[in-house]
Design an enzyme around this catalytic site. Structure first.
Site, PDB file in Angstrom:
ATOM      1  N   HIS A  91     -33.143  63.032  53.283  1.00 15.10           N
ATOM      2  CA  HIS A  91     -33.051  63.366  51.849  1.00 15.10           C
ATOM      3  C   HIS A  91     -33.335  64.772  51.418  1.00 15.10           C
ATOM      4  O   HIS A  91     -33.322  65.104  50.465  1.00 15.10           O
ATOM      5  CB  HIS A  91     -34.454  62.415  51.151  1.00 15.10           C
ATOM      6  CG  HIS A  91     -34.135  61.178  50.950  1.00 15.10           C
ATOM      7  ND1 HIS A  91     -33.814  60.316  52.325  1.00 15.10           N
ATOM      8  CD2 HIS A  91     -34.327  60.221  49.871  1.00 15.10           C
ATOM      9  CE1 HIS A  91     -33.683  59.093  51.604  1.00 15.10           C
ATOM     10  NE2 HIS A  91     -34.108  59.021  50.424  1.00 15.10           N
ATOM     11  N   GLU A 137     -24.500  56.528  41.748  1.00 19.69           N
ATOM     12  CA  GLU A 137     -24.472  57.741  41.528  1.00 19.69           C
ATOM     13  C   GLU A 137     -23.113  58.148  41.363  1.00 19.69           C
ATOM     14  O   GLU A 137     -22.593  59.041  40.330  1.00 19.69           O
ATOM     15  CB  GLU A 137     -24.864  58.341  42.726  1.00 19.69           C
ATOM     16  CG  GLU A 137     -26.331  58.688  42.930  1.00 19.69           C
ATOM     17  CD  GLU A 137     -26.761  57.506  44.136  1.00 19.69           C
ATOM     18  OE1 GLU A 137     -28.034  57.594  44.326  1.00 19.69           O
ATOM     19  OE2 GLU A 137     -25.844  56.653  44.197  1.00 19.69           O
ATOM     20  N   HIS A 168       6.973  52.721  45.231  1.00 20.76           N
ATOM     21  CA  HIS A 168       5.602  53.185  44.675  1.00 20.76           C
ATOM     22  C   HIS A 168       5.670  54.806  44.552  1.00 20.76           C
ATOM     23  O   HIS A 168       5.173  55.216  43.615  1.00 20.76           O
ATOM     24  CB  HIS A 168       4.431  52.750  45.641  1.00 20.76           C
ATOM     25  CG  HIS A 168       3.284  53.294  45.136  1.00 20.76           C
ATOM     26  ND1 HIS A 168       2.439  52.837  44.441  1.00 20.76           N
ATOM     27  CD2 HIS A 168       2.583  54.440  45.804  1.00 20.76           C
ATOM     28  CE1 HIS A 168       1.372  53.523  44.275  1.00 20.76           C
ATOM     29  NE2 HIS A 168       1.259  54.463  45.119  1.00 20.76           N
ATOM     30  N   HIS A 198       6.329  59.102  41.447  1.00 22.85           N
ATOM     31  CA  HIS A 198       5.923  57.520  41.235  1.00 22.85           C
ATOM     32  C   HIS A 198       6.677  56.748  40.176  1.00 22.85           C
ATOM     33  O   HIS A 198       6.269  56.626  39.180  1.00 22.85           O
ATOM     34  CB  HIS A 198       4.404  57.470  41.332  1.00 22.85           C
ATOM     35  CG  HIS A 198       3.460  57.971  42.328  1.00 22.85           C
ATOM     36  ND1 HIS A 198       3.315  59.250  42.321  1.00 22.85           N
ATOM     37  CD2 HIS A 198       2.998  57.374  43.500  1.00 22.85           C
ATOM     38  CE1 HIS A 198       2.619  59.588  43.602  1.00 22.85           C
ATOM     39  NE2 HIS A 198       2.457  58.389  44.039  1.00 22.85           N
TER      40      HIS A 198
END
Length: 703
Positions: A500, A438, A281, A37
């Site tokens: 869950h 999270e 890039h 890059h």
């Protein structure tokens, strides 16, 4: 800060020449590697050079200096942005290292790797993670100041320093950037500065195809101090380094909130044909474009990796400036040390990640026969360790009451104006509140662990470890001592249902190399597990803990046995097992009950508790043979999750009592019964395994 108060930038012809050398090295390194890059490293050359040569406080001769600023390259794909500055600044990288970019065993891998290359503060590459690490470092810096020098005036403590981060559009687009940027503003982390390289290009070329938000206004909305430096504002491209210098100094002066500087650049500048394109890039520019660019910069297009001696001599002057800054800092550090001998002793111990003498005596012991959830036992461990391990701190992603992650009586880590009745605290507090973030929590924990010795933990439900997985994987890659407190570890959480209830998670996490997944059988095994986890400095660990109560067994509190990952909890009545039952966590109870059934029918049965597969696999073969003798081929593993991986332990003739489908919403005892996770089922599986080995012959029934 008024621009009149900021000294004018000293920016000589040698500095301008050095920036062009950076661009040429970026092109040459990618050209030689055949991939990489180059474009961002070229357009960021002035910014990175300004940071390393003037803005940052660092000492290349002592890369681990405690008082240094930290630099995080969140845009890890542009690794040359960092590598070339490490070379020019004198961190030990050579031109040969730059020539070896992306090659086997080189010090310049495709993305920066912490612990592999001197001067690399964190492993970046997965976009957005670096911003999270930088936020974690900024939080850790404040916590450590609170531990060691809380009363010093702002800016006067040897523990005051700045966290600098370079981020790209890719970092900003990743959702994790929202999570960590939001919490950074809420925490008012005035020691954090992010330079956002806004070049409008990604792999798919112009970012307009996918990005149209006003990023600066977004950060305004969070509550950051924002500035814009636009090198395209005149219609021509003018690298106004003085404007960037003024912005960096204004950001450093803003101590009440984190700072965000949008730097508008043109990727690949000044490549005449490939600047401002996706091709610049993520690919080599090609020999013709490299030659043309060098011509534009007044360099010899026939030369590669050309660093004029006067340029290198000039850039290496930062070593002496760094040593001088270090020496000046050392005076303040010595004054603090002399005035605070006890705090200094604690600082040295924590920085070395050494545990204090006798700390294990604080661990709780739970009464045999009691009934307690391992999540609750974990909370009791944290409460007991709070007074003896000040380096241990953490919290939850809005599940503190469920995860039992709050140490009793400890203040929250929060600006005073945001404390609540339920959670009083201060800026130097101990209990972390990540909110429902999270993924951000995972990367912040990594940044805390990277900073300087404190031991962070973070909690949520095991099923939501999926949200954290990229950061967990990086913690394992970097060998960081982060602890995950993941509760509600099975269908045993009951009524919340299949959304869950983790089914595949244990083995999915065990698949991460270097992550210890620990599922303790009872309260005492939980305490022993915490002890073992804290005695490890070179890896992350996950505690998978129950919502439901479990019986406390005799023999589970032996930390030496638990640390081996698997041990004999109940042996066969005659000492010669015909069948072995292997259980983890809540299913050890099923194995113990099944043993009673089998022994009553005359089958000598051993129960092995295996809280951590990784610890057990690390033992020598002799020990493993004492627990799982190869001569005993009849075996059963029982775990309330998928069977994947247990076949290695039970062999072809063994059985696995598992759960190969999603759960349901019902009381947990109903779920265990309806899904066949019962002692009777385990006993039946044992008989099936015995039959496979020929050991269960049945009885004569007559003619």
């Amino acid at each position: 800060m008024s621009s009149e108060l900021v000294p004018a930038l000293e920016w000589s012809d040698l500095d301008r020449q050095a920036v062009d050398v950076v661009r040429a090295l970026a092109m040459d390194a990618v050209e030689k590697a055949g991939s990489g890059h180059p474009g961002t490293a070229m357009s960021l050359a002035p910014a990175a050079y300004l940071l390393f040569q003037q803005a940052m406080r660092h000492d290349p001769s002592d890369p681990t200096w405690v008082g240094r600023d930290r630099f995080v390259l969140s845009a890890g794909h542009s690794s040359l942005t960092l590598y070339i500055q490490l070379f020019l600044s004198g961190y030990g990288l050579s031109l040969d290292d730059l020539k070896a970019l992306r090659q086997w065993s080189s010090l310049t891998p495709a993305h920066p790797e912490h612990g592999h290359t001197i001067g690399v503060e964190t492993t970046t590459g997965p976009l957005g993670q670096g911003i999270g690490n930088a936020v974690g470092m900024a939080m850790a810096a404040r916590r450590e100041r609170g531990l060691f020098d809380p009363d010093a005036e702002a800016g006067t403590s040897p523990f005051d320093h700045t966290i600098w981060c370079i981020a790209s559009e890719g970092d900003i687009e990743e959702g994790i950037s929202h999570e960590v940027s939001s919490i950074a503003a809420h925490q008012k982390l005035g020691n954090l500065i992010v330079v956002f390289d806004s070049n409008h290009i990604s792999i798919e070329d112009d970012t307009q195809i996918a990005l149209s938000e006003d990023v600066v206004r977004r950060y305004d909305a969070y509550g950051w101090h924002t500035q814009t430096v636009d090198w395209t504002q005149t219609g021509d491209y003018v690298e106004d380094v003085e404007a960037l210098h003024q912005a960096l100094e204004a950001a450093r002066a803003e101590t009440g909130r984190p700072s965000f500087i949008r730097l508008r650049t043109i990727i690949g500048w000044p490549a005449p044909n490939k600047q401002n394109t996706g091709k610049a890039h993520g690919a080599a520019l090609g020999a013709d474009e490299v030659a043309a660019t060098k011509t534009v910069m007044g360099q010899d297009p026939a030369k590669s990796f050309d660093v004029p001696a006067e340029v290198l001599e000039h850039t290496r002057e930062v070593v002496e400036r760094g040593r001088a800054a270090h020496a000046e800092w050392e005076k303040g550090f010595q004054s603090w040390r002399d005035a605070n001998p006890e705090r200094f002793a604690e600082f040295e111990r924590i920085s070395a990640r050494q545990l204090p003498q006798g700390w294990t005596e604080a661990l709780p012991v739970f009464e045999t026969g009691a009934s307690i959830a391992t999540r609750k036992a974990s909370g009791e461990v944290l409460n007991s360790l709070a007074p003896v391990l000040p380096e241990l701190w953490g919290g939850s992603a809005d599940l503190a009451e469920s995860n039992n992650t709050t140490m009793k009586g400890e203040p929250s880590f929060i600006p005073e104006e945001f404390q609540t009745k339920e959670f009083p605290g201060n800026r130097y507090g101990r209990t972390l509140h990540f909110g429902i973030r999270e993924h951000g929590m995972g990367s912040i924990l990594n940044g805390i662990a990277l900073h300087n010795g404190t031991r962070p933990y973070g909690g949520t439900f095991l099923v939501f470890s999926d949200y954290m997985r990229p950061a967990v994987r990086l913690a394992a890659l970097m060998k960081l001592p982060v602890t995950y407190v993941w509760t509600h570890d099975s269908i045993g959480l009951g009524e919340d249902g299949p959304t869950h209830q983790p089914i595949e998670h244990l083995w999915a996490l065990r698949a991460i190399p270097g992550l210890d997944v620990v599922r303790p059988a009872d309260a005492n095994e939980t305490a022993a597990a915490w002890r073992t986890v804290l005695e490890h400095n070179d890896r992350p660990a996950a505690l998978a803990l129950t919502r439901q109560n479990l019986p406390v067994y005799e023999g589970t509190g032996d930390a030496t046995k638990v640390a081996k990952g698997g041990y004999v909890l109940r042996d066969a009545s005659n000492g010669q097992p015909a069948v072995i039952l292997i259980g983890t966590g809540s299913e050890v109870e099923l194995a113990v009950e099944a043993r009673e059934l089998l022994e009553a029918e005359g089958f000598p049965t051993r129960v092995v508790s295996m809280p951590c597969v990784e610890w057990f696999q690390a033992q020598d073969s002799a020990y493993k043979q004492t627990v799982l003798p190869s001569a005993v081929r009849a075996r059963v593993a029982v775990e309330a999750g998928i069977a994947l991986g247990w076949r290695e332990f039970v062999g072809d003739e063994g059985e696995v009592v598992s759960l190969e489908h999603f759960g349901a919403s019902a009381p947990y005892k109903t779920l265990y019964e309806q899904f066949g996770l019962t002692a009777e089922r385990v006993a039946a599986a044992a008989k099936a395994s015995l039959a496979k080995t020929g050991a269960d012959k049945g009885e004569t029934t007559g003619n």
